[in-house]
Write an enzyme that holds these catalytic residues in place. Structure first.
Site, mmCIF file in Angstrom:
data_model
loop_
_atom_site.group_PDB
_atom_site.id
_atom_site.type_symbol
_atom_site.label_atom_id
_atom_site.label_comp_id
_atom_site.label_asym_id
_atom_site.label_seq_id
_atom_site.Cartn_x
_atom_site.Cartn_y
_atom_site.Cartn_z
ATOM 1 C CB SER A 656 44.182 41.502 30.912
ATOM 2 O OG SER A 656 44.901 41.195 32.088
ATOM 3 C CE LYS A 699 48.562 40.059 30.200
ATOM 4 N NZ LYS A 699 47.246 40.696 30.011
#
Length: 796
Positions: A656, A699
């Site tokens: 990611s 996030k």
């Protein structure tokens, strides 16, 4: 460069579950605990009802998805019949006591048989004692004894007469506290010792020849006396055998009739008929055991009341319903049974058939045994033995040897078993067992897979509300209001990480309801509403948030190099999820890249230092492949670059961060500064397309928290993959900040869009003559071409 086209509005981020709809659905809602999972339920129902071998059930899914409750509820609803319908007991083996025999009884009759057998033995004992103390028996017995005694007296009289004629007499004398019969010579009408005769011979009163003659006759007569006593012993033994046969004749009918009456009540049960027949023979061979209580017996002696009984190891509770047994902490004796023992004074251990103890497998006979795979696989012996039971449909009960005891010498006859095993595990467990155990597929033909999410629909909301009602009812919790249910459903969607799904990890929802119940009661409330649910979630964040606070303190003090303001070259803020098992959160990390002409390619500094996982390695390899395929088409890629996550000292895995890493590298190659007030997450493929990642909500919230504590500027935000929009379910604080224009979320499809947002410049597309002049991609290609020329010229 207009980047507002990539912004996501607050309306698209909001997940509304109308309270009015919930209130309407709550009116006629039924309490139930199984939500969704039609595929898994169908598989369990099929496995329960199919009678063929191998249709054991493997229930796969994440913990908390209601696997165990669903199994128990389906078993209750289906109410399958008992497939075995037999009571099981162990009996004494009259032919080989070391191998107890298995007896099978019609359901719920073993206890009756045991009680009836006890009464039968009591009657037999009474009958034996009456028969063998009767006048007729004693008359017959005394007659036989009198006859043999008469013969003994006659033979003894004839022997005495012969001795008298030869000058000898039969005497009784004491020898070492024991009476013995001896022969002595006679002199002048009196018995004398041979020592006296020898003295007389020395004096000349009698001749030595006469003394020697006496001695020779003495030994000859002594042998005849011993022969005579041997004949007496044999006659007595013959008498005992004759008396034993008479005893059998006197009691045989009573013994056999009593046991036949008992056997007739179990007609057709061959094992019982055979057992009672052998018992009758054994009783007739051991009649003296029933005549009196013998206190002094050998250590291995089994009293009649124990020898002539049974040890019930399985009784059918309900013939019409299969037993369901769940074992939470299985061990060998607990599953398969054992043989107990008694320590003797000598230090040895003794066992008998009454010390055989059943385990869960026998308890579940005719029904279902439920085990967790994790518990079962802790011991290889448990799994291998259980497989043998399922494959052979037979169970051998034995003691498990240990350093403290030896295995029992008993070898009980194996028991017939008919169980269905239900294993609860994960998909990983199923795949490992399927691949590594060739017999696994024979035994488990039906996997029942529990999904960890279910569609967000009116029907699933109705089921969820029924789950709330059932949970509150069963656990005696306060009821949940409509707005409280809406907040719980919002939390469920966040757990599912999908705006169109709800989480099926119901245990996590139940925990929130329990804590909300406690908080509501402490505040004097009679219901659980949205405010209480939100308070619980904030309290959890506080209780679990120590590490978050410490990291934020380090960021605010400048110890961690995170500054969400301004621009910088060769650096970018990535986002990392920290999963602590019980709690997960995200924080920004600084990713840097440096490049120069060379041939080494891209160096993953994490990998070189042993801190990179395999998936992270793959992401870095993709970056190099992307550079080569996108830009270095007519010249070699001649670059040496290093990429790292700064101030990271633990292993990093996942791809990611690959979007942030390529952006940092392109910034270093072109000397274009990147915005530091925007954090980036997303993985890339070789085509430069941005792919979705996990933990996108955490996030976004993690970077927002840091920006808020440092001071929101209105320009800060996060770049996420467009394919992750459906996974983003932000907190109300983030939604408010986006709505007020204090925080921004950008959704993109490719690397070019990310670079445009981060640099404010056009990325440029490749045309016939190459990338557009002044575009980012034109700058990258020219820089890489220049590196290739420098490397070529240097080598020449």
């Amino acid at each position: 460069m207009d980047i507002t086209q990539y912004k996501i509005s607050a309306d698209k981020l909001r997940l509304d579950i109308p309270e009015e709809m919930i209130a309407e659905l709550q009116k006629d809602i039924e309490a139930h605990s199984i939500i969704g999972q039609p595929r898994a339920i169908k598989a369990i129902q099929l496995g329960i009802n199919i009678q063929g071998r191998g249709y054991n059930i493997f229930v796969a899914g994440l913990p908390g998805t209601g696997r165990h409750n669903a199994i128990m509820q389906i078993l209750e609803q289906e109410s399958p019949p008992n497939r075995f319908k037999k009571d099981i007991a162990y009996g004494y083996n009259f032919k080989d006591p070391r191998s107890p025999v298995v007896l099978y009884f019609p359901a719920q009759t073993a206890g009756y048989f045991k009680r009836s057998l006890k009464r039968a033995i009591e009657k037999i004992t009474k009958s034996i004692r009456q028969r063998l103390t009767s006048e007729a028996y004693f008359k017959k017995k005394n007659q036989l004894i009198a006859e043999i005694e008469k013969k003994e007296r006659k033979h003894l009289s004839e022997f005495k007469q012969m001795l008298g004629e030869e000058g000898f007499i039969l005497v009784d004398r004491q020898d070492k506290d024991q009476n013995i019969t001896d022969i002595m010579p006679v002199l002048d009408g009196k018995a004398v010792e041979f020592d006296v005769l020898q003295e007389l011979a020395e004096k000349g009163s009698i001749s030595h020849t006469e003394v020697e003659d006496k001695k020779q006759k003495y030994f000859s007569f002594l042998e005849k006396l011993q022969d005579l006593f041997t004949k007496f012993d044999l006659a007595r033994l013959s008498l005992e055998e004759e008396l034993a046969e008479i005893q059998k004749r006197y009691v045989s009918k009573d013994v056999k009739d009593e046991l036949k009456r008992l056997a007739s009540r179990f007609a057709g049960e061959k094992s019982i008929e055979k057992f009672l027949g052998l018992m009758a023979q054994d009783i007739l061979e051991n009649i003296p055991l029933f005549l009196e209580d013998n206190k002094e017996q050998p250590e291995d002696y089994i009293p009649p009341q124990q020898k002539y009984t049974i040890n019930i190891v399985h009784e059918v509770e309900n013939p019409d319903k299969a037993p369901v047994v769940f074992v939470s902490q299985p061990d060998y004796p607990g599953l398969f049974g054992t043989i107990e023992s008694i320590a003797e004074k000598t230090g040895e251990e003794r066992s008998n058939y009454l010390m055989i103890r059943p385990g869960a497998v026998l308890d579940a006979n005719g029904g279902f045994l439920i085990l967790r795979v994790d518990d079962l696989l802790r011991s290889e012996d448990l799994w291998n033995t259980l497989k043998r039971v399922l494959l052979d449909n037979r169970l051998e009960i034995k003691s498990v040897p240990s350093i403290f005891s030896n295995p029992s010498a008993l070898k009980p006859e194996p028991v017939d078993i008919d169980i269905k095993l239900i294993l609860i595990g994960t998909e990983f467990h199923y795949e490992i067992l399927f691949q590594q155990d060739e017999e696994f597929a024979k035994l488990f033909k039906l996997p029942a897979e529990f999904d960890d999410v279910l569609p967000l629909s009116k029907e699933s909301i109705r089921e969820y509300l029924g789950f709330f009602k059932a949970t509150c009812k069963n656990k005696h919790l306060l009821p949940v209001t409509a707005d409280g249910a809406a907040e719980l459903l919002y939390y469920s969607a966040r757990l599912a990480e999908d705006r169109s799904k709800l989480s099926a990890q119901f245990s996590l929802i139940t925990d929130i309801i329990k804590e909300a119940d406690y908080m509501a009661r402490t505040e004097g409330k009679t219901e659980i509403n949205a405010e209480t649910v939100l308070k619980v979630r904030r309290q959890r964040q506080y209780l679990f948030g120590m590490l978050e606070e410490k990291l934020d303190e380090e960021i605010l003090r400048g110890e961690l190099l995170i500054n969400p303001k301004g621009t910088a070259t060769s650096r970018i803020h990535g986002l990392v999820v920290i999963d602590r098992g019980f709690y997960a959160f995200a924080r920004p990390v600084l990713i840097t890249a440096r490049s120069a002409p060379g041939t080494e390619g891209i160096v993953n500094i994490e990998r070189e230092s042993g801190l990179s996982g395999e998936i992270h390695d793959k992401g870095v390899y993709i970056i190099q492949s992307f550079l080569q395929s996108r830009y270095a088409r007519d010249f070699p890629l001649s670059i040496k670059a290093g990429i790292t996550i700064e101030q990271s000292y633990v292993e990093i895995d996942g791809d990611s961060a690959s979007l942030a890493e390529i952006c940092a590298l392109l910034s270093d190659i072109t000397d274009l500064p990147l915005r530091q007030d925007i954090a980036v997450t997303g993985s890339i493929n070789q085509m430069g397309e941005v792919q979705p990642v996990g933990g996108v909500t955490e996030k976004v919230e993690g970077f927002f928290t840091v920006c808020r504590k440092k001071g929101l500027t209105g320009t800060q935000g996060v770049i996420i993959p467009r394919l992750n929009i459906n996974n983003l379910i932000p907190s109300r604080e983030v939604l408010e900040a986006v709505e007020e224009g204090l925080f921004n979320i950008y959704a993109i499809d490719n690397i070019d869009q990310a670079m445009e947002i981060l640099t404010g410049r056009e990325a440029g597309v490749r045309e016939a003559k190459g990338f557009k002049k002044g575009s980012i991609n034109r700058m990258i290609e020219e820089k890489l071409r220049k590196m290739a020329m420098l490397v070529k010229n240097f080598e020449e």
